[in-house]
Design a protein around this motif. Structure first.
Motif, PDB file in Angstrom:
ATOM      1  N   PRO A   1      36.741  30.589  37.217  1.00  0.00           N
ATOM      2  CA  PRO A   1      38.130  31.067  37.160  1.00  0.00           C
ATOM      3  C   PRO A   1      38.263  32.561  36.892  1.00  0.00           C
ATOM      4  CG  PRO A   1      37.948  28.982  36.002  1.00  0.00           C
ATOM      5  CD  PRO A   1      36.548  29.395  36.367  1.00  0.00           C
TER       6      PRO A   1
ATOM      7  N   THR B   1      49.489  27.333  32.325  1.00  0.00           N
ATOM      8  CA  THR B   1      48.124  27.284  32.852  1.00  0.00           C
ATOM      9  C   THR B   1      47.280  26.260  32.106  1.00  0.00           C
ATOM     10  OG1 THR B   1      48.276  29.637  33.439  1.00  0.00           O
ATOM     11  CG2 THR B   1      46.082  28.656  33.374  1.00  0.00           C
TER      12      THR B   1
ATOM     13  N   GLY C   1      45.740  22.763  33.638  1.00  0.00           N
ATOM     14  CA  GLY C   1      44.301  22.549  33.534  1.00  0.00           C
ATOM     15  C   GLY C   1      43.911  21.208  32.952  1.00  0.00           C
TER      16      GLY C   1
ATOM     17  N   SER D   1      41.075  20.892  38.013  1.00  0.00           N
ATOM     18  CA  SER D   1      39.987  21.734  37.522  1.00  0.00           C
ATOM     19  C   SER D   1      40.500  23.117  37.141  1.00  0.00           C
ATOM     20  CB  SER D   1      38.896  21.867  38.589  1.00  0.00           C
ATOM     21  OG  SER D   1      39.271  22.805  39.569  1.00  0.00           O
ATOM     22  N   ASN D   2      39.765  23.765  36.229  1.00  0.00           N
ATOM     23  CA  ASN D   2      40.200  25.097  35.792  1.00  0.00           C
ATOM     24  C   ASN D   2      40.101  26.115  36.922  1.00  0.00           C
ATOM     25  OD1 ASN D   2      37.405  25.173  35.861  1.00  0.00           O
ATOM     26  ND2 ASN D   2      37.166  26.117  33.862  1.00  0.00           N
ATOM     27  N   THR D   3      39.183  25.903  37.862  1.00  0.00           N
ATOM     28  CA  THR D   3      39.084  26.818  38.999  1.00  0.00           C
ATOM     29  C   THR D   3      40.324  26.720  39.882  1.00  0.00           C
ATOM     30  OG1 THR D   3      36.668  26.593  39.001  1.00  0.00           O
ATOM     31  CG2 THR D   3      37.702  27.459  40.996  1.00  0.00           C
TER      32      THR D   3
ATOM     33  N   THR E   1      43.200  25.648  38.961  1.00  0.00           N
ATOM     34  CA  THR E   1      44.310  26.165  38.157  1.00  0.00           C
ATOM     35  C   THR E   1      44.402  27.682  38.264  1.00  0.00           C
ATOM     36  OG1 THR E   1      44.080  24.337  36.585  1.00  0.00           O
ATOM     37  CG2 THR E   1      45.282  26.273  35.844  1.00  0.00           C
TER      38      THR E   1
ATOM     39  N   ALA F   1      42.858  29.350  31.482  1.00  0.00           N
ATOM     40  CA  ALA F   1      42.126  28.427  32.352  1.00  0.00           C
ATOM     41  C   ALA F   1      40.900  27.839  31.658  1.00  0.00           C
ATOM     42  CB  ALA F   1      41.703  29.139  33.639  1.00  0.00           C
ATOM     43  N   SER F   2      40.374  28.562  30.669  1.00  0.00           N
ATOM     44  CA  SER F   2      39.218  28.067  29.922  1.00  0.00           C
ATOM     45  C   SER F   2      39.614  27.340  28.643  1.00  0.00           C
ATOM     46  CB  SER F   2      38.286  29.239  29.561  1.00  0.00           C
ATOM     47  OG  SER F   2      37.700  29.787  30.721  1.00  0.00           O
TER      48      SER F   2
ATOM     49  N   ALA G   1      40.566  24.497  27.693  1.00  0.00           N
ATOM     50  CA  ALA G   1      40.681  23.056  27.968  1.00  0.00           C
ATOM     51  C   ALA G   1      40.234  22.255  26.750  1.00  0.00           C
ATOM     52  CB  ALA G   1      39.843  22.697  29.191  1.00  0.00           C
TER      53      ALA G   1
ATOM     54  N   SER H   1      39.622  17.014  30.164  1.00  0.00           N
ATOM     55  CA  SER H   1      40.138  18.265  30.711  1.00  0.00           C
ATOM     56  C   SER H   1      39.026  19.220  31.113  1.00  0.00           C
ATOM     57  CB  SER H   1      41.065  18.949  29.697  1.00  0.00           C
ATOM     58  OG  SER H   1      40.409  19.141  28.460  1.00  0.00           O
ATOM     59  N   SER H   2      37.795  18.927  30.704  1.00  0.00           N
ATOM     60  CA  SER H   2      36.647  19.754  31.064  1.00  0.00           C
ATOM     61  C   SER H   2      35.386  18.904  31.021  1.00  0.00           C
ATOM     62  CB  SER H   2      36.511  20.944  30.103  1.00  0.00           C
ATOM     63  OG  SER H   2      35.263  21.597  30.282  1.00  0.00           O
TER      64      SER H   2
END
Length: 500
Positions: free
Chosen positions: A132, A406, A410, A414-416, A418, A448-449, A451, A457-458
């Motif tokens: 991300p 955001t 997420g 996925s965070n990417t 997002t 985005a990170s 989570a 969530s991750s």
């Protein structure tokens, strides 16, 4: 997710929204090559045993102090995760932490969540720490402010230095909060007691036989494992890996009936019996297995142990080139990969196997989707709504709102993906407000990170769910206040460093 991304690539041209060239432009994006190269760099650090040695050093330095252990654990994992996959780092440290927990006679639940959160925080530490960040930076360069951004890069080092200058503050604050929640000295002992469940792992033990070469170990299924969705009969587990599965744990409950016909799911934990040699072989396949015990020495799972100094030199050269700006980031990463190969830190087969192709296809597919949103007015619609509702509240409120949106998105994708969706919204919002795009882009990258709030969530959270014997509610209890903490620190410090 990668299948959905491919469907996007096919659908957009068929619907007449994008041309074929625009839909396939993601395949030529330099950032896709950069991310692939970083997977190889991370694999080189694993194969040379650097990550394992850090785990051993951490265990020695921690002694019998749980507080010192949590601090060292979070700092070590965050540092390693800033230059390699956070999921890979957490997978490496899980058996190390379980071993330390057994030696210190503490519940793994007190250590696994700090481990996961440190892995997530590592994604906030540098441009190359997580996809991300690269996506957000790429979007900055693609905007109409792209020329200005390239010029300002020299001043802010946004593209080469630590991506978040307030990240050290986040690590420190994260240590404090998690120590409050998990250390013996905390005032929230009741919360800890509610989270401390039955001990997770069957301690890897030798069977009492004459050879003492047969043992048992607990094996978890990480995200992306080829075993997920199949049963033991389909996998021919015994003949393929030389091990017998004698137990299956799912959601803290043992599954005894029809074990061989049960479809395996993400987060399942298998109890296997066989030779230690066969168990060691599972440790060499981290994409499919996460061995929760340590029946092998470091050199068994680090085949290029003697090349560790060369791996560090290769990493230093890559980072140095990125910081200096002498070459583009993607060229610096490729130089690091070539040095890793030339010094035999990694071979070609391992390099190709290290690349997480699903992640690359996801990025390739989502980039044209973001372009489609811009061409059809979707981004403008979202920005008009955001500015129309919160425009009079000031930039700090808008930054906090962008972070919250955001982080919430997420939880479901996925965070990417997002970051691909939210980066153009954030940058366009800054343009409408007449503000610098830097703080708005940085907020999206950090969020985005973030989570922390659910175990799904991750992949990092999912990895520790079984070893820590957590419930869904445990992540909510700790993750929600932790996310709020990160949001407050980010909204306060990012505008201070990158002026509005």
């Amino acid at each position: 997710m990668d299948v959905v991304a491919l469907l996007v690539i096919v659908a957009l041209p068929l619907l007449g929204i994008l041309s074929v060239q625009e839909a396939l432009a993601g395949f030529s994006d330099p950032n896709v090559v950069l991310i692939a190269a970083l997977f190889v760099i991370g694999e080189g650090l694993v194969r040379t045993g650097i990550a394992y040695r850090i785990g051993e050093w951490m265990a020695e330095r921690a002694g019998n102090s749980e507080t010192r252990l949590i601090v060292l654990l979070m700092v070590s994992v965050a540092g390693l995760g800033s230059v390699m996959s956070s999921t890979g780092v957490v997978a490496i440290f899980i058996p190390v932490v379980l071993s330390i927990a057994a030696r210190m006679k503490v519940s793994p639940s007190r250590l696994m969540m700090p481990l996961a959160f440190a892995g997530l925080i590592s994604g906030m530490l540098s441009l190359v720490a997580t996809p991300p960040n690269v996506v957000v930076h790429s979007e900055l360069l693609r905007t109409e402010h792209g020329a200005n951004v390239v010029g300002i890069e020299r001043q802010h080092k946004f593209s080469t230095r630590v991506i978040s200058p307030d990240s050290s503050t986040l690590v420190h604050e994260g240590d404090v909060l998690l120590l409050d929640l998990f250390s013996p000295k905390d005032d929230l002992r009741n919360l800890c007691q509610t989270m401390r469940l039955e001990p997770l792992h069957f301690k890897a033990a030798y069977f009492i036989d004459q050879s003492r070469e047969v043992g048992m170990a607990e094996v978890a299924l990480p995200p992306g494992s080829q075993l997920i969705g199949k049963n033991l009969l389909e996998l021919t587990f015994r003949s393929r890996w030389g091990l017998n599965v004698v137990g299956l744990r799912r959601d803290q409950a043992a599954i005894d009936e029809q074990l061989v016909e049960e479809k395996l799911k993400l987060g399942d934990t298998l109890l296997v019996i066989g030779t230690w040699k066969a168990i060691r072989q599972l440790q060499t396949q981290p994409r499919d297995f996460l061995v929760l015990s340590l029946p092998a020495e470091v050199d068994n799972v680090a085949p290029a142990l003697n090349q560790a100094p060369y791996a560090l030199i290769s990493l230093a050269v890559m980072v140095g080139l990125m910081i200096s700006g002498l070459v583009p980031n993607v060229i610096a990463a490729l130089i690091g990969c070539l040095l890793m190969g030339a010094s035999r830190c990694i071979d070609m087969e391992s390099a190709y196997r290290a690349i997480h192709w699903q992640s690359l296809i996801l990025i390739v597919g989502m980039l044209p989707f973001a372009l489609a949103l811009q061409k059809t007015g979707g981004i403008a619609l979202a920005v008009d709504g955001l500015v129309g509702v919160l425009g009079g509240a000031g930039p700090y409120v808008i930054l906090a709102t962008l972070f919250a949106i955001t982080a919430l998105i997420g939880l479901f994708i996925s965070n990417t993906a997002t970051a691909v969706l939210m980066a153009p919204v954030a940058i366009t919002t800054a343009q409408q407000l007449g503000a610098s795009p830097y703080p708005f882009a940085m907020i999206v990258a950090l969020a985005a990170s973030a989570a922390f709030m659910t175990p799904v969530s991750s992949p990092v959270n999912t990895l520790v769910l079984g070893p820590g014997q957590y419930r869904f509610a445990d992540f909510v209890k700790v993750g929600v206040p932790f996310t709020i903490l990160v949001m407050i620190v980010s909204v306060v410090m990012v505008p201070w460093i990158f002026a509005l």
